[in-house]
Enzyme design. Sequence first.
Site, PDB file in Angstrom:
ATOM      1  N   ASN A   8       0.859  -1.183   0.000  1.00 40.24           N
ATOM      2  CA  ASN A   8       0.000   0.000   0.000  1.00 40.24           C
ATOM      3  C   ASN A   8       0.895   1.233   0.000  1.00 40.24           C
ATOM      4  O   ASN A   8       1.588   1.497   0.984  1.00 40.24           O
ATOM      5  CB  ASN A   8      -0.901  -0.012   1.233  1.00 40.24           C
ATOM      6  CG  ASN A   8      -1.875   1.145   1.256  1.00 40.24           C
ATOM      7  OD1 ASN A   8      -1.714   2.126   0.541  1.00 40.24           O
ATOM      8  ND2 ASN A   8      -2.901   1.040   2.081  1.00 40.24           N
ATOM      9  N   PRO A   9       0.918   2.012  -1.069  1.00 42.04           N
ATOM     10  CA  PRO A   9       1.890   3.100  -1.175  1.00 42.04           C
ATOM     11  C   PRO A   9       1.664   4.242  -0.187  1.00 42.04           C
ATOM     12  O   PRO A   9       2.581   5.033   0.054  1.00 42.04           O
ATOM     13  CB  PRO A   9       1.716   3.589  -2.618  1.00 42.04           C
ATOM     14  CG  PRO A   9       0.304   3.222  -2.968  1.00 42.04           C
ATOM     15  CD  PRO A   9       0.054   1.929  -2.257  1.00 42.04           C
ATOM     16  N   GLY A  12       2.151   4.058   6.316  1.00 41.97           N
ATOM     17  CA  GLY A  12       3.393   4.471   6.954  1.00 41.97           C
ATOM     18  C   GLY A  12       3.910   5.794   6.449  1.00 41.97           C
ATOM     19  O   GLY A  12       5.124   5.985   6.315  1.00 41.97           O
ATOM     20  N   THR A  39      -1.150  -1.479  -4.518  1.00 40.36           N
ATOM     21  CA  THR A  39      -2.605  -1.476  -4.378  1.00 40.36           C
ATOM     22  C   THR A  39      -3.196  -0.172  -4.911  1.00 40.36           C
ATOM     23  O   THR A  39      -2.520   0.852  -4.993  1.00 40.36           O
ATOM     24  CB  THR A  39      -3.038  -1.661  -2.909  1.00 40.36           C
ATOM     25  OG1 THR A  39      -2.542  -0.574  -2.126  1.00 40.36           O
ATOM     26  CG2 THR A  39      -2.504  -2.972  -2.357  1.00 40.36           C
ATOM     27  N   GLY A  66      -0.644  -1.490   6.357  1.00 40.55           N
ATOM     28  CA  GLY A  66      -1.251  -1.543   7.677  1.00 40.55           C
ATOM     29  C   GLY A  66      -2.076  -2.798   7.882  1.00 40.55           C
ATOM     30  O   GLY A  66      -2.076  -3.716   7.049  1.00 40.55           O
ATOM     31  N   ASP A  67      -2.805  -2.830   8.998  1.00 44.37           N
ATOM     32  CA  ASP A  67      -3.623  -3.994   9.322  1.00 44.37           C
ATOM     33  C   ASP A  67      -4.669  -4.266   8.242  1.00 44.37           C
ATOM     34  O   ASP A  67      -5.017  -5.412   7.978  1.00 44.37           O
ATOM     35  CB  ASP A  67      -4.315  -3.787  10.668  1.00 44.37           C
ATOM     36  CG  ASP A  67      -3.349  -3.862  11.841  1.00 44.37           C
ATOM     37  OD1 ASP A  67      -2.351  -4.609  11.737  1.00 44.37           O
ATOM     38  OD2 ASP A  67      -3.579  -3.193  12.861  1.00 44.37           O
ATOM     39  N   GLY A  68      -5.173  -3.201   7.595  1.00 47.26           N
ATOM     40  CA  GLY A  68      -6.161  -3.391   6.535  1.00 47.26           C
ATOM     41  C   GLY A  68      -5.589  -4.140   5.345  1.00 47.26           C
ATOM     42  O   GLY A  68      -6.246  -5.023   4.776  1.00 47.26           O
ATOM     43  N   GLU A 276     -11.712  -3.484   9.952  1.00 47.16           N
ATOM     44  CA  GLU A 276     -12.549  -3.073   8.828  1.00 47.16           C
ATOM     45  C   GLU A 276     -14.011  -3.420   9.111  1.00 47.16           C
ATOM     46  O   GLU A 276     -14.314  -4.363   9.838  1.00 47.16           O
ATOM     47  CB  GLU A 276     -12.092  -3.767   7.542  1.00 47.16           C
ATOM     48  CG  GLU A 276     -10.637  -3.508   7.173  1.00 47.16           C
ATOM     49  CD  GLU A 276     -10.356  -2.053   6.862  1.00 47.16           C
ATOM     50  OE1 GLU A 276     -11.239  -1.386   6.275  1.00 47.16           O
ATOM     51  OE2 GLU A 276      -9.255  -1.565   7.209  1.00 47.16           O
TER      52      GLU A 276
END
Length: 323
Positions: A8-9, A12, A39, A66-68, A276
């Site tokens: 996921n760009p 963070g 993504t 992340g967690d997602g 989510e």
Amino acid sequence: MRARVIYNPVSGREQITKYLVAILRILEEAGYETSTYETTPEPRSAAKEATRAALEGFELIVAAGGDGTVSEVINGISNLPKRPLIGIIPAGTTNDLARSLKIPRGDLLEAAKVIAKGQAIPMDVGKANDKYFVNIAAGGYLSDITYGIPPRLKGAFGYLAYLIKGAEKLLLVKPIKMRIEHEAGVFVGEASMYFVALTKSVGGIENIDPYMLMGNGLFTLFIIKTASIFEILQILGMIIQNGKHITHPKVEYIHTSFVTAESLDQQPLLLNLDGEFGGTGPVTFRNLHQHIRILGNTTDYASPAELNNHTAKLLKEIANLEK
């Protein structure tokens, strides 16, 4: 062996893109022919790519975000008969699963080295109706904290955003009449929320179940039988301080391989799956025992010998805690 890094760009504070080449180098030195997928805002982007990569025979899928992102990747492979290894590069706000697996959260390259080390941990996966989770499911009030915060605020304020949102939601907590069935029986009564956990870390708190053994085929079920702000804060304080919340009179604490939950009044039970939104209707949770393997850095999981000794040890420790 082939590895697919699904990243996921924007996680963070966009640090993953900065370190991506170095992460790939670490994986390639460990023997993986590595490629990447960035993504997109499209729904289930990470899940779709994880499914595609698994069906193409990739031996390792790395969820970088992340967690997602981690949850999406696990949802993408959990319904497949052959599931690849999972690696995690944690770059989110709380990184609960990485925390439980002792994967470094402040250094993306150290996290990549854990993947390269190759310690595969057998993990249970929870199935909630037709969706999957690997850390926690929650229903009732406060369950929408993690997905109710705009990503921009999470990026700007990090964990503080969750604390602010939680304090705001506490003022709105009301009792909900629930029916919750599990292996030990049935709970029917008023409660504010319930939790179905597979790891010890929830929302950055690492002591949600001090006696949990990951991968033992059982959920930890908590039912919070109060809507009093004072009692909820007291329970949270006990979680953080010493783990004695499991003996609190307003807490049901159960180990079970299945859970069903439904609201018995007009207030819906909002469902949270790994941070989510998971729906509002009645839900059945099933534990898929050691369904996937995740590369981590801990020995705190169920080997065959530990499974045999865990129940007796658990009962003894809880008895000592109640004294």
